[in-house]
Write an enzyme that holds these catalytic residues in place. Structure first.
Site, PDB file in Angstrom:
ATOM      1  N   GLY A  31       0.720  -1.235  -0.081  1.00  0.00           N
ATOM      2  CA  GLY A  31      -0.007   0.087   0.156  1.00  0.00           C
ATOM      3  C   GLY A  31       0.917   1.230   0.177  1.00  0.00           C
ATOM      4  N   GLY A  36       5.656   4.451  -8.824  1.00  0.00           N
ATOM      5  CA  GLY A  36       6.233   3.004  -8.974  1.00  0.00           C
ATOM      6  C   GLY A  36       5.169   1.729  -8.943  1.00  0.00           C
ATOM      7  CG  HIS A  37       3.234   0.569  -5.665  1.00  0.00           C
ATOM      8  ND1 HIS A  37       3.291   1.808  -4.756  1.00  0.00           N
ATOM      9  CD2 HIS A  37       3.877  -0.242  -5.043  1.00  0.00           C
ATOM     10  CE1 HIS A  37       4.090   1.325  -3.624  1.00  0.00           C
ATOM     11  NE2 HIS A  37       4.331   0.244  -3.729  1.00  0.00           N
ATOM     12  CB  SER A 186      10.511   4.709  -1.252  1.00  0.00           C
ATOM     13  OG  SER A 186       9.919   4.026  -0.003  1.00  0.00           O
ATOM     14  CB  SER A 187       5.457   3.379   0.830  1.00  0.00           C
ATOM     15  OG  SER A 187       4.976   2.591  -0.536  1.00  0.00           O
TER      16      SER A 187
END
Ligand code: PAF
Length: 280
Positions: A31, A36-37, A186-187
Site C-alpha cells: 500500500g 512506481g506501483h 518509495s512509500s
C-alpha cells in the site's frame, strides 16, 4: 475493481477467469501506492486481461517494530489510484487471513543472499518476504508477477523462492520510478519531513557520482568516500556496495566488464531508504 478480503473468494474468482483462458498479472504491495506501483499495474495491464493487486502490510518482514507501526497507510487513496489505473481485482486481506493461528513458519533456504546487504542489516526480513509472497502466489497463482527494481535484492530473493517452490510463472522487473529530483519513489518517502525530503536526493546524487567516475580496478575507496560524504551530511549509512548484478556477490576489484550494480541503504533521521543503480 473487485475488492476481495478472503483467500477462498479470491481463488474462486480467479479460477473463473483461468477457465476462460485469461492470463493473470499480479502486483503485490504494502500500500501507500505511488507511481512506481502504478507502473507495475500498467505493465501487467499491457500484457494480461486480468490484473490483481494486493495490499498487505506484512508484519513478518519488519525486523523493526517501530518501522511497522509507522508504515504509511493511505488505503482510500490507494483504492482510488487502482481504480483510476484500471486494476481489476484488489486483494485486501486481514492479518489473520494471511497468518491464521498456528500457521506453520516455513524456512526458505536462501543461502548467502539472506546474509548480505539488506539481509545483514534486517535479520529475518527476507524470510518474512518469502513467507508472504509464497502465500500470495499460492492464492493468486498468476501467470506473471510484477515487482520493482528498487528492491533489487528482494527481486533476487523472490526469484530464488519461486525456484525453491517450483512456481510456474514469469517474473517481470520494472525500472525504478523517480521523483523529478531523482529520489527513488518509495512509500517510506511519506515519512520524510521537508528538510529530510530535500536532503534525501543526496542518495541518488552519490550513486550517480560513483557511476560517473568509476573505473576498473580497486573499488573500495570510491564507495568509502561516498559513505563518508553521506554521513557528514547527516545520514547514517548502512552500506554502499558494488556487487555482481546477477548474484549480488560483492565486487572489490572490478574488470570494468562484469555487470555490476551499486546499492545503498541509509537512514535519514529515523527513515531508512534504499536505492540502486546498474553500472553497465
Ligand atoms: O516490496 C514490497 O512492497 C513487499 O516486500 C512485498 C513484495 C509486497 C511483500 O510484502
Amino acid at each position: 475493481m473487485i475488492l476481495i478480503k478472503h483467500i477462498t473468494h479470491l481463488k474462486n474468482l480467479l479460477s473463473s477467469y483461468k477457465t476462460k483462458g485469461l492470463t493473470i498479472g499480479f502486483v503485490p504491495t504494502m500500500g501507500a501506492l505511488h507511481q512506481g506501483h502504478i507502473s507495475l499495474i500498467n505493465a501487467s495491464k499491457a500484457s494480461n486481461p486480468v490484473t490483481v493487486c494486493s495490499i498487505f502490510v506484512n508484519p513478518a518482514q519488519f525486523n523493526n517494530p517501530e518501522d511497522f507501526d509507522k508504515y504509511p497507510i493511505t488505503i482510500e487513496k490507494d483504492i482510488a489510484m487502482l481504480e483510476g489505473t484500471g486494476c481489476d481485482v484488489l486483494f485486501l486481506p486481514s492479518i489473520t487471513e494471511m497468518y491464521p493461528p498456528d500457521d506453520p513458519v516455513l524456512v526458505y533456504d536462501l543461502g548467502y543472499l539472506e546474509n548480505l546487504l539488506e539481509g545483514k542489516y534486517r535479520p529475518g526480513h527476507f524470510q518474512g518476504v518469502c513467507r508472504i509472497v509464497d502465500k500470495l502466489l499460492n492464492a493468486v497463482m498468476p501467470d506473471t508477477l510484477y515487482i520493482g527494481q528498487k528492491d533489487y535484492q528482494q527481486c533476487l530473493v523472490i526469484k530464488k523462492m519461486i525456484a525453491l517452490k517450483n512456481y510456474r510463472l514469469q517474473v517481470e522487473i520494472s525500472e525504478t520510478m523517480r521523483e523529478s529530483d531523482g529520489l527513488a519513489m518509495s512509500s517510506r518517502n511519506l515519512r520524510l519531513d521537508a528538510a529530510a525530503r530535500k536532503k534525501a536526493v543526496l542518495i541518488i546524487e552519490s550513486l550517480r557520482k560513483i557511476k560517473g567516475t568509476i573505473k576498473e580496478g580497486d573499488l573500495t575507496s570510491i564507495t568509502s568516500r561516498a559513505i563518508e560524504h553521506l554521513n557528514q551530511q547527516g545520514f547514517k549509512v548502512d552500506y554502499i556496495q558494488i556487487a555482481n548484478a546477477a548474484d549480488l556477490q560483492p565486487i572489490t576489484v572490478w574488470d570494468g566488464k562484469q555487470k555490476a550494480v551499486l546499492l545503498v541503504a541509509a537512514f535519514i533521521e529515523e527513515v531508512r531508504l534504499i536505492d540502486n543503480l546498474l553500472l553497465n
